[in-house]
Design an enzyme around this catalytic site. Structure first.
Site, PDB file in Angstrom:
ATOM      1  N   TYR A  89       0.856  -1.187   0.000  1.00 22.28           N
ATOM      2  CA  TYR A  89       0.000   0.000   0.000  1.00 22.28           C
ATOM      3  C   TYR A  89       0.891   1.235   0.000  1.00 22.28           C
ATOM      4  CZ  TYR A  89      -4.033   2.895   1.425  1.00 22.28           C
ATOM      5  OH  TYR A  89      -5.057   3.831   1.513  1.00 22.28           O
TER       6      TYR A  89
ATOM      7  N   LYS B 143      -1.530  -1.355  -4.015  1.00 20.86           N
ATOM      8  CA  LYS B 143      -2.682  -0.456  -3.905  1.00 20.86           C
ATOM      9  C   LYS B 143      -2.117   0.954  -3.972  1.00 20.86           C
ATOM     10  CE  LYS B 143      -6.334   1.192  -0.824  1.00 20.86           C
ATOM     11  NZ  LYS B 143      -6.896   1.153   0.565  1.00 20.86           N
TER      12      LYS B 143
END
Length: 297
Positions: A139, A167
């Site tokens: 992330y 992400k």
């Protein structure tokens, strides 16, 4: 059309963690939210991410959440657990607990607040990845962590067999599209306002907050992009704009997603844990208008 590989599904929601009014975790409501999201089209759920208030939930709560939500959805969706901390040893404990509790993947955020070097970022993420046998989605959200993952670090991470995806919530769209093409990693939109753009450029899917309300629309969006019908996808995305703005426009997605779930009768309480606080009257009025405009209220 060829569709991208999808180790973490294509439509996932970073799920809220419901609490009772006294602040204790409400597992029954969490299961209701999870079942609704899967019924609406999610094939993956992210538990204990930012929207799940992971900085203020504790490991026994995180583990129980994984166990109970996994049981509630009954194999209909992949369970991805957040394993984020600015203390690598703590993140490793979270990851191991998630795996032992039945999680099928991990979301690992760059370490926040400490502002480590790129070598520190790399070693942190690899240490968490190697603490379990699970596939990892990295992330990248420098607006929250205070540290961006560099191209060189991402290339090194991409070479690791367990690290499958990113992400992306950097807001740096050209960089993201270039990285998607360069690294071979699966990319997931981490910004609801960019979902269509990411999918049109070959992303594997979305990790959404607004999906608490529009998961069925996100499923349609992915299907239309997959089939090559970009005009239909563009129209579908335009329909979602009001909900996305109402939930994400103020930057407090965790708060507004809970308020939406309460307005829709899915959860009883929109309680959050400090330092988050509840929505203002003006925010609630805006959210209600957006839900009414979509015929949801």
């Amino acid at each position: 059309m060829d569709t991208p590989s999808r180790s973490f599904g294509s439509v996932s929601v970073a799920m809220v963690t419901p609490f009772h009014p006294d602040g204790s975790i409400d597992i029954d409501s969490a299961c209701k939210v999870a079942v609704k999201l899967v019924d609406d089209g999610c094939d993956a759920l992210v538990l204990s991410g930012t929207t799940g208030e992971s900085p203020t939930t504790h490991q026994p709560e995180k583990n129980e959440l994984v166990r109970e939500v996994k049981a509630a959805v009954g194999g209909r969706a992949m369970i991805i657990a957040g394993a984020g901390s600015n203390d690598t040893a703590h993140a490793v404990r979270i990851a191991r607990g998630a795996e032992e509790s039945g999680a099928q993947g991990l979301l690992v955020v760059a370490p926040y607040y400490n502002r480590p070097s790129q070598e520190g970022v790399y070693q942190h993420i690899v240490a968490v990845a190697e603490s379990t046998s699970l596939p990892v989605m990295v992330y990248d959200i420098p607006g929250r962590t205070g540290v961006a993952i560099s191209d060189e670090t991402l290339d090194r991470l991409a070479a690791h067999p367990q690290i499958k995806a990113v992400k992306d919530a950097t807001g740096n769209v050209p960089q993201g599209f270039e990285r998607l093409n360069r690294t071979g990693l699966e990319y997931y939109s981490g910004d609801d306002s960019l979902n269509f753009a990411w999918l049109a450029h070959g992303a594997s899917g979305v990790v959404s907050v607004a999906g608490h309300v529009i998961a069925s629309g996100l499923r349609a969006l992915v299907s239309e992009v997959d089939s090559g019908d970009l005009p239909a996808a563009r129209a579908e995305f335009a329909k979602q704009a009001g909900i996305i703005e109402a939930i994400m426009g103020g930057g407090q997605g965790a708060v507004m997603a809970k308020e939406a779930m309460k307005m829709l009768g899915v959860i009883e309480s929109a309680t959050v844990r400090l330092p988050l606080v509840g929505a203002s009257d003006a925010e609630l009025a805006g959210l209600r208008r957006a839900l009414e405009a979509e015929g949801l209220l």
